[in-house]
Design a protein around this motif. Structure first.
Motif, PDB file in Angstrom:
ATOM      1  N   GLU A   1     -36.222 -60.204  -3.850  1.00 32.21           N
ATOM      2  CA  GLU A   1     -35.370 -59.029  -3.665  1.00 32.21           C
ATOM      3  C   GLU A   1     -34.657 -59.077  -2.326  1.00 32.21           C
ATOM      4  O   GLU A   1     -33.483 -58.713  -2.215  1.00 32.21           O
ATOM      5  CB  GLU A   1     -36.216 -57.750  -3.758  1.00 32.21           C
ATOM      6  CG  GLU A   1     -36.770 -57.478  -5.147  1.00 32.21           C
ATOM      7  CD  GLU A   1     -37.556 -56.183  -5.196  1.00 32.21           C
ATOM      8  OE1 GLU A   1     -37.860 -55.633  -4.103  1.00 32.21           O
ATOM      9  OE2 GLU A   1     -37.861 -55.708  -6.313  1.00 32.21           O
ATOM     10  N   GLU A   2     -35.369 -59.535  -1.298  1.00 37.78           N
ATOM     11  CA  GLU A   2     -34.781 -59.589   0.038  1.00 37.78           C
ATOM     12  C   GLU A   2     -33.591 -60.542   0.084  1.00 37.78           C
ATOM     13  O   GLU A   2     -32.587 -60.276   0.747  1.00 37.78           O
ATOM     14  CB  GLU A   2     -35.831 -60.005   1.063  1.00 37.78           C
ATOM     15  CG  GLU A   2     -36.877 -58.935   1.359  1.00 37.78           C
ATOM     16  CD  GLU A   2     -37.865 -58.714   0.223  1.00 37.78           C
ATOM     17  OE1 GLU A   2     -38.022 -59.632  -0.637  1.00 37.78           O
ATOM     18  OE2 GLU A   2     -38.454 -57.631   0.156  1.00 37.78           O
TER      19      GLU A   2
ATOM     20  N   VAL B   1     -30.546 -58.829  -1.508  1.00 33.75           N
ATOM     21  CA  VAL B   1     -29.968 -57.849  -0.585  1.00 33.75           C
ATOM     22  C   VAL B   1     -29.232 -58.558   0.540  1.00 33.75           C
ATOM     23  O   VAL B   1     -28.127 -58.165   0.935  1.00 33.75           O
ATOM     24  CB  VAL B   1     -31.065 -56.923  -0.031  1.00 33.75           C
ATOM     25  CG1 VAL B   1     -30.504 -56.024   1.080  1.00 33.75           C
ATOM     26  CG2 VAL B   1     -31.660 -56.067  -1.144  1.00 33.75           C
TER      27      VAL B   1
ATOM     28  N   THR C   1     -36.619 -52.603 -10.232  1.00 33.83           N
ATOM     29  CA  THR C   1     -37.157 -51.839  -9.097  1.00 33.83           C
ATOM     30  C   THR C   1     -36.024 -51.052  -8.446  1.00 33.83           C
ATOM     31  O   THR C   1     -34.846 -51.333  -8.658  1.00 33.83           O
ATOM     32  CB  THR C   1     -37.781 -52.772  -8.047  1.00 33.83           C
ATOM     33  OG1 THR C   1     -36.728 -53.567  -7.450  1.00 33.83           O
ATOM     34  CG2 THR C   1     -38.820 -53.701  -8.675  1.00 33.83           C
ATOM     35  N   ASP C   2     -36.391 -50.068  -7.624  1.00 34.12           N
ATOM     36  CA  ASP C   2     -35.365 -49.286  -6.931  1.00 34.12           C
ATOM     37  C   ASP C   2     -34.504 -50.178  -6.042  1.00 34.12           C
ATOM     38  O   ASP C   2     -33.283 -49.995  -5.960  1.00 34.12           O
ATOM     39  CB  ASP C   2     -36.026 -48.187  -6.088  1.00 34.12           C
ATOM     40  CG  ASP C   2     -36.563 -47.049  -6.940  1.00 34.12           C
ATOM     41  OD1 ASP C   2     -36.153 -46.931  -8.113  1.00 34.12           O
ATOM     42  OD2 ASP C   2     -37.407 -46.276  -6.437  1.00 34.12           O
ATOM     43  N   LYS C   3     -35.120 -51.143  -5.366  1.00 30.92           N
ATOM     44  CA  LYS C   3     -34.362 -52.029  -4.479  1.00 30.92           C
ATOM     45  C   LYS C   3     -33.341 -52.830  -5.266  1.00 30.92           C
ATOM     46  O   LYS C   3     -32.182 -52.970  -4.853  1.00 30.92           O
ATOM     47  CB  LYS C   3     -35.307 -52.950  -3.707  1.00 30.92           C
ATOM     48  CG  LYS C   3     -34.576 -53.940  -2.805  1.00 30.92           C
ATOM     49  CD  LYS C   3     -35.547 -54.696  -1.889  1.00 30.92           C
ATOM     50  CE  LYS C   3     -35.942 -53.826  -0.706  1.00 30.92           C
ATOM     51  NZ  LYS C   3     -36.651 -54.610   0.338  1.00 30.92           N
TER      52      LYS C   3
ATOM     53  N   GLN D   1     -30.458 -50.599  -6.591  1.00 32.79           N
ATOM     54  CA  GLN D   1     -29.465 -50.313  -5.551  1.00 32.79           C
ATOM     55  C   GLN D   1     -28.668 -51.564  -5.193  1.00 32.79           C
ATOM     56  O   GLN D   1     -27.468 -51.473  -4.905  1.00 32.79           O
ATOM     57  CB  GLN D   1     -30.165 -49.723  -4.323  1.00 32.79           C
ATOM     58  CG  GLN D   1     -30.712 -48.326  -4.573  1.00 32.79           C
ATOM     59  CD  GLN D   1     -31.202 -47.642  -3.312  1.00 32.79           C
ATOM     60  OE1 GLN D   1     -30.800 -47.997  -2.204  1.00 32.79           O
ATOM     61  NE2 GLN D   1     -32.087 -46.664  -3.471  1.00 32.79           N
ATOM     62  N   ALA D   2     -29.317 -52.725  -5.214  1.00 33.90           N
ATOM     63  CA  ALA D   2     -28.597 -53.969  -4.947  1.00 33.90           C
ATOM     64  C   ALA D   2     -27.573 -54.242  -6.045  1.00 33.90           C
ATOM     65  O   ALA D   2     -26.444 -54.682  -5.770  1.00 33.90           O
ATOM     66  CB  ALA D   2     -29.575 -55.131  -4.825  1.00 33.90           C
TER      67      ALA D   2
ATOM     68  N   ALA E   1     -31.173 -47.022   0.748  1.00 30.28           N
ATOM     69  CA  ALA E   1     -32.495 -47.461   1.198  1.00 30.28           C
ATOM     70  C   ALA E   1     -32.521 -48.924   1.614  1.00 30.28           C
ATOM     71  O   ALA E   1     -33.361 -49.320   2.432  1.00 30.28           O
ATOM     72  CB  ALA E   1     -33.523 -47.224   0.086  1.00 30.28           C
ATOM     73  N   ASN E   2     -31.633 -49.756   1.102  1.00 25.12           N
ATOM     74  CA  ASN E   2     -31.670 -51.192   1.397  1.00 25.12           C
ATOM     75  C   ASN E   2     -31.055 -51.554   2.740  1.00 25.12           C
ATOM     76  O   ASN E   2     -31.127 -52.701   3.164  1.00 25.12           O
ATOM     77  CB  ASN E   2     -30.923 -51.973   0.305  1.00 25.12           C
ATOM     78  CG  ASN E   2     -31.682 -52.001  -1.013  1.00 25.12           C
ATOM     79  OD1 ASN E   2     -32.819 -51.559  -1.087  1.00 25.12           O
ATOM     80  ND2 ASN E   2     -31.043 -52.520  -2.049  1.00 25.12           N
ATOM     81  N   TYR E   3     -30.424 -50.594   3.429  1.00 23.59           N
ATOM     82  CA  TYR E   3     -29.600 -50.930   4.573  1.00 23.59           C
ATOM     83  C   TYR E   3     -30.233 -50.516   5.890  1.00 23.59           C
ATOM     84  O   TYR E   3     -30.756 -49.411   6.023  1.00 23.59           O
ATOM     85  CB  TYR E   3     -28.233 -50.238   4.472  1.00 23.59           C
ATOM     86  CG  TYR E   3     -27.570 -50.321   3.127  1.00 23.59           C
ATOM     87  CD1 TYR E   3     -27.522 -51.524   2.417  1.00 23.59           C
ATOM     88  CD2 TYR E   3     -26.983 -49.203   2.560  1.00 23.59           C
ATOM     89  CE1 TYR E   3     -26.916 -51.601   1.195  1.00 23.59           C
ATOM     90  CE2 TYR E   3     -26.368 -49.266   1.327  1.00 23.59           C
ATOM     91  CZ  TYR E   3     -26.337 -50.463   0.636  1.00 23.59           C
ATOM     92  OH  TYR E   3     -25.733 -50.533  -0.580  1.00 23.59           O
TER      93      TYR E   3
END
Length: 530
Positions: free
Chosen positions: A37-38, A41, A124-126, A129-130, A204-206
């Protein structure tokens, strides 16, 4: 109309912004397997264009004049842009650089979307959003491209007008063939990506949301897009989400700018500060606009100078009266071959690659979306919907924030003021200058002198001041098919002769595609033959 062309695959860019305090940091460009995920992003930091359209769009607009044959501060690139010629010169500001930057950003967005799909989807939420950010970046870059290289959207001709390739998957081969498509097809796909993204957009990712498509920036983009798409109700809907119930509270604090130390650097740094509520999304670019729109001789042959400023925008007597009432005044720089009237908006930054040799890159940071612009876009949408009281309320909010005045705007006094103004470019030689231009949109508006037309004059005039030096005036010129004369000023700073005119349907309103892309087989934009 389906036209084929061949284009070289573009590698993903690697330069991105990581914080508001260090404009020139570079995020890692991961070219290995995107399996976390990272990494997804992180990849999206390269989904924003690193070259800007601001210089080209500003110099093509009616915001600049030619300061005369004896002014040496120009180059071949600036000459071509100002004259609406097909650009052949290489430059970080060039259409070619911008074209490549946008498609590099699109490649990054598509790579992120593919990685999410291959991982089983946005579970997932991450990742949700990505995915939303990737879709927004893909839509935004295509929006920039079609508005730069195609004619403005309209309901009558956009099903035939040449669009731009809408790339929806990563490409790994050189020489892939695409369909260019139409402007209408591009807008439909942008609409689709935008609607798919908006439900999941988040912050949330930023680490620093203002350098990404945060939620407010996404709604601001939707406002601009649907305004350009002639869907006025949807433009109002998304503007309301940005501005809330108290629009004035979210606007730029011009009293703050007026009360701080009045140096160009200090004011500009505050103007682009990520902590400022009015700045919804900031972008960085390889650009000399900080020099061209600053107190420098650089590229001063073509400038926003005394004549255009005192007759048409920031230094003209406006509906509120004297320009001295503005909280954020235009700064005047004049002298031998120096004629610039500027707002302190776009800073000049320099990224050193070799400190000892003093070499590197010109850079800047600029606001891609602001609450002030969203407010005026809503006023425009209200006016086109003939909801004049609501439009006047928004115009009042903007004016009272920008100007020290107790005046209250109404549809009646706005109409009275603009009825008394002369139209620009209505005289025989096309040089006459003033606050009001003939509006010739393809979409329907009421006749000249009507309440609607007068209020549109006010809206577009306020927008011109709010976005001066940010390149956005050009898109209103395209949408309303405003005629532009090219005036050459004499030594006294007044128009001496007319050198060219951009007419309502001039094909030069669509910037010509890069020479290398045309050479690879892409159909160029049409041009009139003489």
């Amino acid at each position: 109309m389906k036209l084929k062309y061949t284009v070289l695959a573009l590698a993903m860019g690697s330069v991105a912004l990581s914080s508001c305090n260090d404009f020139l940091d570079k995020m890692p460009d991961n070219r290995t397997t995107i399996n976390t995920e990272e990494k997804v992003v992180q990849l999206l930091t390269s989904a924003y264009p690193q070259n800007s359209n601001i210089f080209v769009n500003e110099y093509m607009s009616d915001n600049v004049d030619d300061n005369g044959v004896n002014n040496p501060y120009t180059n071949r690139f600036a000459d071509q842009v100002y004259a609406w010629q097909d650009v052949t010169e290489s430059d970080n500001e060039s259409p070619e650089s911008f074209y490549q930057a946008c498609y590099r950003a699109i490649a990054s967005a598509n790579a992120a979307l593919q990685a999410i799909d291959e991982a089983g989807g946005a579970t997932t939420d991450k990742l949700r959003q990505a995915r939303a950010e990737a879709l927004l970046c893909r839509a935004y870059n295509h929006f920039l491209l079609v508005n730069m290289f195609s004619m403005a959207y309209n309901d009558q001709t956009s099903t035939k007008d040449l669009g731009m390739p809408y790339i929806e998957k990563p490409e790994e081969k050189v020489g892939v063939t695409y369909e260019r498509g139409t402007v209408a097809e591009d807008y439909k796909k942008i609409d689709h990506d935008l609607q798919a993204a908006l439900p999941d957009v988040g912050d949330a990712n930023y680490t620093v949301p203002k350098y990404h498509f945060n939620q407010q920036a996404a709604y601001a983009f939707a406002t601009r897009f649907y305004l350009f798409y002639n869907k006025w109700e949807k433009a109002v809907e998304y503007a309301n989400r940005v501005l809330g119930t108290n629009a004035g509270a979210s606007l730029r604090d011009y009293n703050d700018l007026a009360n701080m130390t009045q140096t160009e650097e200090a004011v500009q740094q505050r103007y682009i500060d990520a902590s400022v509520n009015a700045n919804l999304m900031l972008q960085t670019a390889y650009s000399r606009i900080g020099l061209a729109f600053g107190a420098y001789y650089t590229l001063g042959k073509y400038s926003h100078g005394a004549y255009v400023s005192t007759h048409e925008d920031g230094y003209a007597k406006n509906i509120w009266g004297s320009p001295s009432l503005e909280k954020f005044p235009i700064r005047r720089y004049s002298g031998t071959n120096l004629n610039k009237y500027i707002y302190w908006r776009t800073p000049y930054l320099f990224e050193y690659k070799d400190l000892q040799a003093q070499t590197g890159y010109h850079r800047t940071v600029y606001p891609a979306f602001t609450t002030d612009e969203v407010l005026l876009e809503r006023a425009e949408a209200y006016t086109l919907l003939k909801q004049y009281d609501k439009a006047a309320a928004d115009l009042n909010t903007w004016m009272h924030n920008f100007v020290n005045t107790s005046m209250t705007l109404t549809p009646e006094n706005i109409s009275e003021f603009y009825k008394a103004q002369d139209y620009c470019y209505s005289d025989a030689d096309g040089i006459k200058s003033g606050l009001k231009k003939h509006l010739n949109p393809v979409f329907s508006i009421d006749a000249e002198g009507s309440t609607q037309e007068n209020m549109l004059q006010c809206v577009l005039g306020f927008k011109r001041i709010e976005t001066l030096q940010l390149g956005l005036r050009w898109f209103d010129i395209k949408r309303y098919r405003i005629v532009i004369p090219r005036r050459q000023l004499n030594a006294a700073g007044v128009p001496a002769k007319l050198t060219d005119v951009l007419t309502t349907d001039d094909p030069r309103r669509a910037v010509q595609l890069p020479t290398k892309v045309i050479s690879a087989g892409m159909t160029p934009n049409p041009r009139n033959t003489k």
